[in-house]
Design an enzyme around this catalytic site. Structure first.
Site, PDB file in Angstrom:
ATOM      1  N   GLU A 266      -2.011  11.003 -17.453  1.00 24.16           N
ATOM      2  CA  GLU A 266      -0.726  10.775 -16.781  1.00 24.16           C
ATOM      3  C   GLU A 266       0.422  11.464 -17.509  1.00 24.16           C
ATOM      4  O   GLU A 266       1.335  11.986 -16.885  1.00 24.16           O
ATOM      5  CB  GLU A 266      -0.447   9.278 -16.632  1.00 24.16           C
ATOM      6  CG  GLU A 266      -1.367   8.573 -15.639  1.00 24.16           C
ATOM      7  CD  GLU A 266      -1.262   9.133 -14.223  1.00 24.16           C
ATOM      8  OE1 GLU A 266      -0.248   9.797 -13.910  1.00 24.16           O
ATOM      9  OE2 GLU A 266      -2.189   8.914 -13.421  1.00 24.16           O
TER      10      GLU A 266
ATOM     11  N   TYR B  13       7.291   5.602 -13.544  1.00 25.67           N
ATOM     12  CA  TYR B  13       6.091   6.089 -12.856  1.00 25.67           C
ATOM     13  C   TYR B  13       4.839   5.862 -13.705  1.00 25.67           C
ATOM     14  O   TYR B  13       3.839   5.296 -13.246  1.00 25.67           O
ATOM     15  CB  TYR B  13       6.184   7.578 -12.484  1.00 25.67           C
ATOM     16  CG  TYR B  13       4.798   8.095 -12.191  1.00 25.67           C
ATOM     17  CD1 TYR B  13       4.182   7.796 -10.986  1.00 25.67           C
ATOM     18  CD2 TYR B  13       4.047   8.751 -13.174  1.00 25.67           C
ATOM     19  CE1 TYR B  13       2.869   8.167 -10.731  1.00 25.67           C
ATOM     20  CE2 TYR B  13       2.734   9.125 -12.936  1.00 25.67           C
ATOM     21  CZ  TYR B  13       2.150   8.827 -11.717  1.00 25.67           C
ATOM     22  OH  TYR B  13       0.849   9.165 -11.487  1.00 25.67           O
TER      23      TYR B  13
ATOM     24  N   ASP C 261       5.908   8.782  -7.349  1.00 23.34           N
ATOM     25  CA  ASP C 261       6.035  10.136  -7.888  1.00 23.34           C
ATOM     26  C   ASP C 261       6.533  11.050  -6.767  1.00 23.34           C
ATOM     27  O   ASP C 261       6.934  10.580  -5.706  1.00 23.34           O
ATOM     28  CB  ASP C 261       4.685  10.617  -8.439  1.00 23.34           C
ATOM     29  CG  ASP C 261       3.714  10.938  -7.325  1.00 23.34           C
ATOM     30  OD1 ASP C 261       3.823  10.325  -6.245  1.00 23.34           O
ATOM     31  OD2 ASP C 261       2.856  11.814  -7.512  1.00 23.34           O
TER      32      ASP C 261
END
Length: 353
Positions: free
Chosen positions: A45, A128, A146
């Site tokens: 991520e 996020y 996102d």
DNA sequence: AAATCGTGGAT
DNA sequence: TATCCAAGATT
């Protein structure tokens, strides 16, 4: 609530069309009892922030090969991690990656927290990424927002308020769709939908599992959404980079300060980058100006870099920077703009000798 | 809270 | 060639 059927439709689509990605646990594996590794979810991520899947793959494979656990990464040297991140961009991510790994090891006993509230306290983890880790790695019903989700929701509800002003509204709507069952798969599904079907240009609405409830498709506005506020044009800055090669083959390099552009990265000594850069070589020598310049575009400006070369004797002392012996230097450790400089300089040195 | 922070591929 | 954009965070 009524939106549960839409979430179910998306998950059904995801069961059949989920992309195979190195960091992803497939829906079938998940059902078989495979448990995601929070370290790998987190690592992927961070790398994926503002970065394409294609660009991340090699870096992800390399990092997990070198540092299979958060403990391994926490124990790594700063220069090694920055060198491996070179070329991926947004280098604050790499600095925060190391900071975060060390906090997790020392303050969290090597285990990532599972709630957004706790994850948000860690360096490099924002709204996020906290939701992504919490949902994907820990099966918590958190909502990811996102760029994909912004686009999908904007079209689903034909939102004509430009981003980023519309983000709070988008977030509120997105939350109403997040299911309590399989929230991690749902998060990845809605992002896959945006990445493969509800694309920025020419979305393939004909095969979209959410075509029927989509207001933009109904109105034919999908191609123009989401609206975004205009970005300022990029100015051009000028600079000079200095490539010094010592007679024993060592290169004069400089570690940039942690703050600011290319922070923490290895680089060729260089002037300031502005309208009228001052010639400021790192040591006295006969500098030779190359005819070729390195051109590079950053997030908010263009750069035109002149390049100066010098051959240096072993007894000379630079005013700044450190000579790195050839066996310790790999151009892949440099950020892309500095790799461009090296390629031009190397060609010139080759012609020179 | 607007600015800052990389890079490479697609159009 | 110019612009957009990609699983955003930080200050």
């Amino acid at each position: 609530m009524r939106d549960s059927q839409q979430a179910a439709d998306l998950l059904t689509w995801y069961d059949r069309h989920a992309r195979v990605l190195p960091w992803r646990v497939s829906p079938s594996d998940l059902r078989s009892g495979v448990v995601p590794d929070p370290y790998r979810v987190w690592l992927s991520e961070i790398m994926l922030q503002q970065t394409t899947v294609a660009a991340v793959k090699k870096y992800y494979e390399r990092f997990t090969y070198l540092w299979p656990t958060v403990g391994d990464l926490a124990a790594a040297g700063d220069a090694d991690v920055m060198g491996e991140w070179a070329g991926l961009g947004y280098y604050a991510r790499a600095r925060n990656l190391l900071k975060c790994a060390r906090v997790v090891v020392h303050d969290y006993d090597g285990r990532f927290p599972d709630t957004c509230k706790e994850l948000l306290k860690l360096p490099g983890i924002g709204p996020y990424t906290a939701s992504a880790i919490s949902s994907i790695a820990f099966d918590q019903a958190e909502t990811v927002v996102d760029g994909n989700v912004e686009r999908v929701i904007s079209r689903l509800f034909n939102i004509r308020t430009p981003l980023p002003a519309s983000k709070p509204e988008i977030t509120k709507i997105a939350q109403t769709f997040t299911p309590s069952a399989r929230p991690g798969d749902y998060a990845q599904a809605i992002m896959d939908l945006g990445a493969t079907i509800c694309t920025p240009k020419s979305p393939t609405c004909g095969i979209c599992p959410w075509r029927s409830p989509c207001q933009a498709h109904d109105l034919g506005t999908q191609a123009e959404l989401p609206l975004k506020t205009r970005k300022a044009p990029k100015p051009t800055r000028l600079g000079i980079a200095y490539v010094a090669r010592r007679s024993d083959g060592a290169w004069l390099l400089e570690r940039r300060p942690d703050k600011g552009l290319l922070g923490g990265m290895l680089a060729w000594p260089n002037s300031e980058w502005n309208e009228a850069p001052v010639d400021s070589p790192p040591l006295d020598a006969e500098w030779c100006l190359l005819s070729a310049e390195a051109r590079h575009t950053f997030t908010h400006f263009h750069l035109e870099l002149k390049i100066k070369l010098a051959n240096i004797s072993v007894e000379s002392e630079p005013e700044r920077g450190t000579f790195v012996p050839p066996e310790e230097f790999a151009p892949s450790q440099l950020p892309s703009v500095m790799q461009k400089v090296f390629n031009l300089a190397r060609d010139a040195f080759d012609d020179w000798s």
